[in-house]
Design an enzyme around this catalytic site. Structure first.
Site, PDB file in Angstrom:
ATOM      1  N   ARG A  39      -5.781  40.815  32.639  1.00 24.18           N
ATOM      2  CA  ARG A  39      -6.855  40.045  33.276  1.00 24.18           C
ATOM      3  C   ARG A  39      -7.254  40.775  34.533  1.00 24.18           C
ATOM      4  O   ARG A  39      -6.679  40.577  35.592  1.00 24.18           O
ATOM      5  CB  ARG A  39      -6.335  38.643  33.593  1.00 24.18           C
ATOM      6  CG  ARG A  39      -7.315  37.752  34.322  1.00 24.18           C
ATOM      7  CD  ARG A  39      -6.738  36.351  34.495  1.00 24.18           C
ATOM      8  NE  ARG A  39      -7.574  35.504  35.331  1.00 24.18           N
ATOM      9  CZ  ARG A  39      -7.501  35.475  36.663  1.00 24.18           C
ATOM     10  NH1 ARG A  39      -6.624  36.244  37.304  1.00 24.18           N
ATOM     11  NH2 ARG A  39      -8.283  34.682  37.364  1.00 24.18           N
ATOM     12  N   SER A 110      -9.724  28.883  27.022  1.00 21.51           N
ATOM     13  CA  SER A 110      -9.338  27.958  28.106  1.00 21.51           C
ATOM     14  C   SER A 110     -10.056  26.632  27.883  1.00 21.51           C
ATOM     15  O   SER A 110     -11.266  26.627  27.648  1.00 21.51           O
ATOM     16  CB  SER A 110      -9.801  28.508  29.469  1.00 21.51           C
ATOM     17  OG  SER A 110      -9.337  29.814  29.660  1.00 21.51           O
ATOM     18  N   LYS A 139      -6.241  32.394  40.930  1.00 23.35           N
ATOM     19  CA  LYS A 139      -7.604  32.303  40.383  1.00 23.35           C
ATOM     20  C   LYS A 139      -8.494  31.702  41.463  1.00 23.35           C
ATOM     21  O   LYS A 139      -8.361  30.507  41.785  1.00 23.35           O
ATOM     22  CB  LYS A 139      -7.595  31.436  39.120  1.00 23.35           C
ATOM     23  CG  LYS A 139      -8.951  31.310  38.407  1.00 23.35           C
ATOM     24  CD  LYS A 139      -8.795  30.510  37.110  1.00 23.35           C
ATOM     25  CE  LYS A 139     -10.112  30.140  36.454  1.00 23.35           C
ATOM     26  NZ  LYS A 139     -10.851  31.272  35.904  1.00 23.35           N
TER      27      LYS A 139
END
Ligand SMILES: C=C1C=NC(C(F)(F)F)=NC1=N
Ligand SMILES: [Mg+2]
Length: 205
Positions: A39, A110, A139
């Site tokens: 990511r 998600s 995040k």
């Protein structure tokens, strides 16, 4: 993929590690992670050729340890290097389109509510990520911590579907996430910042 593959889902990008990312990844693989997601986000995120090279290096390590290699968001890169799959959010392309592009590969989505869950399951997702369960440092645009309530509901509604919890999960609270019905926990900081990854990973199970 099997539900148990989601047991310890390590997620990492170059911004998450102080140490050399590939050294951290290999240590995590040696220490028993069961799934990996690249990511790559943030102001200094790798792009273009250097991102592709880094992704290939991560993919090679995951192959060596027989751990699925997933790329977050970047559908084109995942297709180009034949990653084992992709993880997408609600702001990415519709699941039906992703599903078609990744035929035979792993597609993770998600989800944050019943409707998103329904669309993901019916659209052919292989697993869903539910969170943030707790406050997360990893995040920047995360939604507020939701606790395990929606995760528990998703498990009640979909008793056999692969679900992983994410968001602020540590060795201290992982058992609560699993007790709520998750097949596993997805973590960034807990493994990146661990002084003993084997111990950390064992405490996340
Ligand atoms: C935003 C995210 C939510 N869930 C997951 C996973 F744990 F893989 F399901 N990955 C993400 N990048
Ligand atoms: Mg995303």
């Amino acid at each position: 993929m099997k539900r148990s593959d989601l047991a310890v889902y390590f997620i990492m990008g170059t911004e998450n590690c102080k140490d050399e990312p590939l050294v951290v990844l290999e240590d995590a693989l040696k220490s028993g992670i069961t799934f990996f997601q690249l990511r790559e986000k943030g102001a200094n995120a790798l792009t273009g050729e250097s991102l592709e090279k880094f992704a290939l290096a991560c993919q090679t390590l995951c192959k060596e340890y027989n751990v699925p290699f997933i790329i977050n968001d970047n559908v084109q890169l995942a297709l180009k290097i034949n990653a084992d799959g992709v993880h997408v959010g609600q702001d990415d392309a519709p699941i039906a389109q992703i599903r078609e592009q990744f035929n035979g590969k792993i597609v993770g989505v998600s989800v944050h509510n019943d409707e998103e869950m329904k669309v993901a399951v019916e659209g052919g997702a292989d697993y869903v990520g539910i969170g943030p369960i707790y406050e997360t440092q990893s995040k920047a645009d995360a939604k507020p911590a939701a606790g395990v309530s929606f995760l528990s509901k998703a498990r009640r509604d979909y008793q056999d579907f692969p679900i992983v919890g994410i968001g602020g999960i540590t060795t201290e609270n992982a058992s609560e996430v699993l007790a709520a019905g998750a097949d596993g926990v997805a973590v960034i900081s807990a493994i990146c910042q661990s002084a003993d990854r084997r111990e950390t990973i064992n405490l996340l199970k």
